[in-house]
Motif scaffolding. Sequence first.
Motif, PDB file in Angstrom:
ATOM      1  N   MET A   1       0.814  -1.218   0.000  1.00 16.36           N
ATOM      2  CA  MET A   1       0.000   0.000   0.000  1.00 16.36           C
ATOM      3  C   MET A   1       0.847   1.267   0.000  1.00 16.36           C
ATOM      4  SD  MET A   1      -3.318  -0.968   2.375  1.00 16.36           S
ATOM      5  CE  MET A   1      -2.407  -1.490   3.826  1.00 16.36           C
ATOM      6  N   LEU A   2       2.152   1.121   0.227  1.00 16.85           N
ATOM      7  CA  LEU A   2       3.057   2.268   0.291  1.00 16.85           C
ATOM      8  C   LEU A   2       3.618   2.586  -1.095  1.00 16.85           C
ATOM      9  CD1 LEU A   2       4.444   4.159   2.405  1.00 16.85           C
ATOM     10  CD2 LEU A   2       6.310   2.489   2.473  1.00 16.85           C
ATOM     11  N   ALA A   3       3.523   3.839  -1.503  1.00 21.47           N
ATOM     12  CA  ALA A   3       4.068   4.261  -2.789  1.00 21.47           C
ATOM     13  C   ALA A   3       5.588   4.245  -2.739  1.00 21.47           C
ATOM     14  CB  ALA A   3       3.572   5.659  -3.139  1.00 21.47           C
ATOM     15  N   VAL A   4       6.218   4.074  -3.886  1.00 19.26           N
ATOM     16  CA  VAL A   4       7.673   4.197  -3.973  1.00 19.26           C
ATOM     17  C   VAL A   4       8.045   5.633  -3.586  1.00 19.26           C
ATOM     18  CG1 VAL A   4       9.662   4.146  -5.513  1.00 19.26           C
ATOM     19  CG2 VAL A   4       7.887   2.387  -5.711  1.00 19.26           C
ATOM     20  N   GLY A   5       9.007   5.775  -2.685  1.00 15.48           N
ATOM     21  CA  GLY A   5       9.352   7.078  -2.124  1.00 15.48           C
ATOM     22  C   GLY A   5       8.600   7.377  -0.848  1.00 15.48           C
ATOM     23  N   GLY A   6       7.610   6.546  -0.513  1.00 12.29           N
ATOM     24  CA  GLY A   6       6.826   6.741   0.700  1.00 12.29           C
ATOM     25  C   GLY A   6       7.523   6.189   1.931  1.00 12.29           C
ATOM     26  N   THR A   7       6.960   6.519   3.100  1.00 13.14           N
ATOM     27  CA  THR A   7       7.561   6.173   4.385  1.00 13.14           C
ATOM     28  C   THR A   7       6.592   5.366   5.224  1.00 13.14           C
ATOM     29  OG1 THR A   7       8.888   8.205   4.366  1.00 13.14           O
ATOM     30  CG2 THR A   7       8.619   7.097   6.490  1.00 13.14           C
ATOM     31  N   LEU A   8       7.106   4.324   5.841  1.00 15.15           N
ATOM     32  CA  LEU A   8       6.363   3.538   6.821  1.00 15.15           C
ATOM     33  C   LEU A   8       6.865   3.912   8.208  1.00 15.15           C
ATOM     34  CD1 LEU A   8       4.533   1.013   7.595  1.00 15.15           C
ATOM     35  CD2 LEU A   8       6.661  -0.283   7.536  1.00 15.15           C
ATOM     36  N   VAL A   9       5.952   4.226   9.113  1.00 16.74           N
ATOM     37  CA  VAL A   9       6.290   4.479  10.511  1.00 16.74           C
ATOM     38  C   VAL A   9       5.409   3.584  11.357  1.00 16.74           C
ATOM     39  CG1 VAL A   9       6.271   6.145  12.400  1.00 16.74           C
ATOM     40  CG2 VAL A   9       7.049   6.855  10.131  1.00 16.74           C
ATOM     41  N   LEU A  10       6.036   2.790  12.218  1.00 16.66           N
ATOM     42  CA  LEU A  10       5.233   1.915  13.078  1.00 16.66           C
ATOM     43  C   LEU A  10       5.819   1.856  14.471  1.00 16.66           C
ATOM     44  CD1 LEU A  10       6.458  -1.216  13.668  1.00 16.66           C
ATOM     45  CD2 LEU A  10       6.076  -1.406  11.231  1.00 16.66           C
ATOM     46  N   GLY A  11       4.930   1.607  15.423  1.00 16.38           N
ATOM     47  CA  GLY A  11       5.314   1.369  16.800  1.00 16.38           C
ATOM     48  C   GLY A  11       4.610   0.124  17.286  1.00 16.38           C
ATOM     49  N   THR A  12       5.357  -0.756  17.927  1.00 12.53           N
ATOM     50  CA  THR A  12       4.777  -2.006  18.404  1.00 12.53           C
ATOM     51  C   THR A  12       5.563  -2.483  19.616  1.00 12.53           C
ATOM     52  OG1 THR A  12       4.095  -4.239  17.713  1.00 12.53           O
ATOM     53  CG2 THR A  12       6.159  -3.408  16.802  1.00 12.53           C
ATOM     54  N   ASN A  13       5.303  -3.711  20.058  1.00  8.00           N
ATOM     55  CA  ASN A  13       5.890  -4.218  21.297  1.00  8.00           C
ATOM     56  C   ASN A  13       7.277  -4.802  21.092  1.00  8.00           C
ATOM     57  OD1 ASN A  13       3.435  -3.686  22.573  1.00  8.00           O
ATOM     58  ND2 ASN A  13       2.650  -5.736  22.182  1.00  8.00           N
ATOM     59  N   ALA A  14       8.146  -4.577  22.082  1.00  5.06           N
ATOM     60  CA  ALA A  14       9.435  -5.271  22.121  1.00  5.06           C
ATOM     61  C   ALA A  14       9.463  -6.131  23.386  1.00  5.06           C
ATOM     62  CB  ALA A  14      10.588  -4.280  22.074  1.00  5.06           C
ATOM     63  N   ASN A  15       9.908  -5.579  24.517  1.00 10.53           N
ATOM     64  CA  ASN A  15      10.061  -6.361  25.752  1.00 10.53           C
ATOM     65  C   ASN A  15       8.973  -6.064  26.771  1.00 10.53           C
ATOM     66  OD1 ASN A  15      12.421  -7.291  24.618  1.00 10.53           O
ATOM     67  ND2 ASN A  15      13.738  -6.708  26.325  1.00 10.53           N
ATOM     68  N   ASN A  16       8.663  -7.084  27.576  1.00  8.53           N
ATOM     69  CA  ASN A  16       7.821  -6.942  28.770  1.00  8.53           C
ATOM     70  C   ASN A  16       6.402  -6.482  28.459  1.00  8.53           C
ATOM     71  OD1 ASN A  16      10.009  -7.660  30.505  1.00  8.53           O
ATOM     72  ND2 ASN A  16      10.831  -5.593  30.221  1.00  8.53           N
ATOM     73  N   HIS A  17       5.874  -6.934  27.326  1.00  6.22           N
ATOM     74  CA  HIS A  17       4.478  -6.700  26.986  1.00  6.22           C
ATOM     75  C   HIS A  17       3.748  -8.024  26.767  1.00  6.22           C
ATOM     76  CE1 HIS A  17       4.282  -2.325  26.593  1.00  6.22           C
ATOM     77  NE2 HIS A  17       5.484  -2.361  26.053  1.00  6.22           N
ATOM     78  N   CYS A  18       4.187  -9.068  27.468  1.00  2.00           N
ATOM     79  CA  CYS A  18       3.583 -10.391  27.303  1.00  2.00           C
ATOM     80  C   CYS A  18       2.083 -10.331  27.599  1.00  2.00           C
ATOM     81  CB  CYS A  18       4.269 -11.385  28.241  1.00  2.00           C
ATOM     82  SG  CYS A  18       3.688 -13.074  28.069  1.00  2.00           S
ATOM     83  N   GLY A  19       1.281 -10.838  26.647  1.00  2.00           N
ATOM     84  CA  GLY A  19      -0.164 -10.850  26.810  1.00  2.00           C
ATOM     85  C   GLY A  19      -0.877  -9.679  26.173  1.00  2.00           C
ATOM     86  N   HIS A  20      -0.142  -8.652  25.770  1.00  2.00           N
ATOM     87  CA  HIS A  20      -0.796  -7.501  25.133  1.00  2.00           C
ATOM     88  C   HIS A  20      -1.364  -7.875  23.773  1.00  2.00           C
ATOM     89  CE1 HIS A  20      -1.533  -3.344  23.890  1.00  2.00           C
ATOM     90  NE2 HIS A  20      -0.948  -3.652  22.755  1.00  2.00           N
ATOM     91  N   GLY A  21      -0.606  -8.616  23.005  1.00  2.00           N
ATOM     92  CA  GLY A  21      -1.044  -9.059  21.681  1.00  2.00           C
ATOM     93  C   GLY A  21      -0.533 -10.451  21.419  1.00  2.00           C
TER      94      GLY A  21
END
Length: 315
Positions: free
Chosen positions: A135-155
């Motif tokens: 869905m991202l155009a060439v030249g476009g930017t993806l920005v995401l935030g998600t879980n790394a450590n100590n979020h067991c059970g969140h998702g």
Amino acid sequence: MGLTLDLARMLLSSRHHGDTPSPTCFRRVLTIGRQQLYLRPNDLDRLESEFDIGGAFNGFRTEWGEFCEPFLRQILDCESIDSIDHSDFEAATILHDLNQPVPAELHEQYDLVLDGGTLEHIFHLPTAISNYINMLAVGGTLVLGTNANNHCGHGFYQFSPELFFRVFSELNGFEKPTVVLVQHPFPGGELSSHTRCMVVTDPDELRQRVGLVNDQPTMIMVKARRSKRVEPFSSPIFQSDYQRQWSSHELHSTMQAATPPAPQGFVGHCRRFVGNTSRSIQSRLPTSLKRQINGRKQLKAYSFGNRKFYHRWIP
């Protein structure tokens, strides 16, 4: 899911790409789900002082937890904003299950794809990431935030930086991504602006695994720019240290491994003496004590204090 102070900082820093003097255009934006905005008045003041964007913050006020579209329009100068979700419970403009491939008419339609906390909730992870890329155009930017450590059970998932370095690579049509770990005091990352943000070094550059063992919740932020059109995952993705071991094994099967050069100079000989003495002493220790020593070394290496692995993020 939503935009915290640090995700907002990453978005604002993304408006300028490299040495380009003019702002990157985020005319067409897609949010993965409706994103809430978790910015307090002092957070807005902080952003205004950090980023010179021509008075865009003048008069902008928002209630904590409101949807982020007004922020994207006024502060990032976005013109059209779509949102995609499995359900219409938050009035997303596009209804689609991201466990399934998106229709072709959505391909390359957006200058910015923004995920503030959805990816960990989607079971078919490769399909979801493929959708983001498509869905991202060439030249476009993806920005995401998600879980790394100590979020067991969140998702369903917690993520390693290695995944995003390998996925958003030249192999899949991306420039080198920026990967940042954000340590925050409460399980809800939106509940405090007092965070510790560390840029992660690509494990492939260091030729070793980059780990983190810590005792506070930690999220991961990724910024990746799509530079060319490549079918996502047309080539398999492998963890870099295994890829290197396989290649090394193939090399060593045809040639004898080279002998490392002997240390030179007084300092080099001293280091060799100390290292040999230390290994000799440890070899005589009880196994239980050797395990404790090695474990302590691992804890030290897998911490934010390891400056080979991590350095402070300055957007």
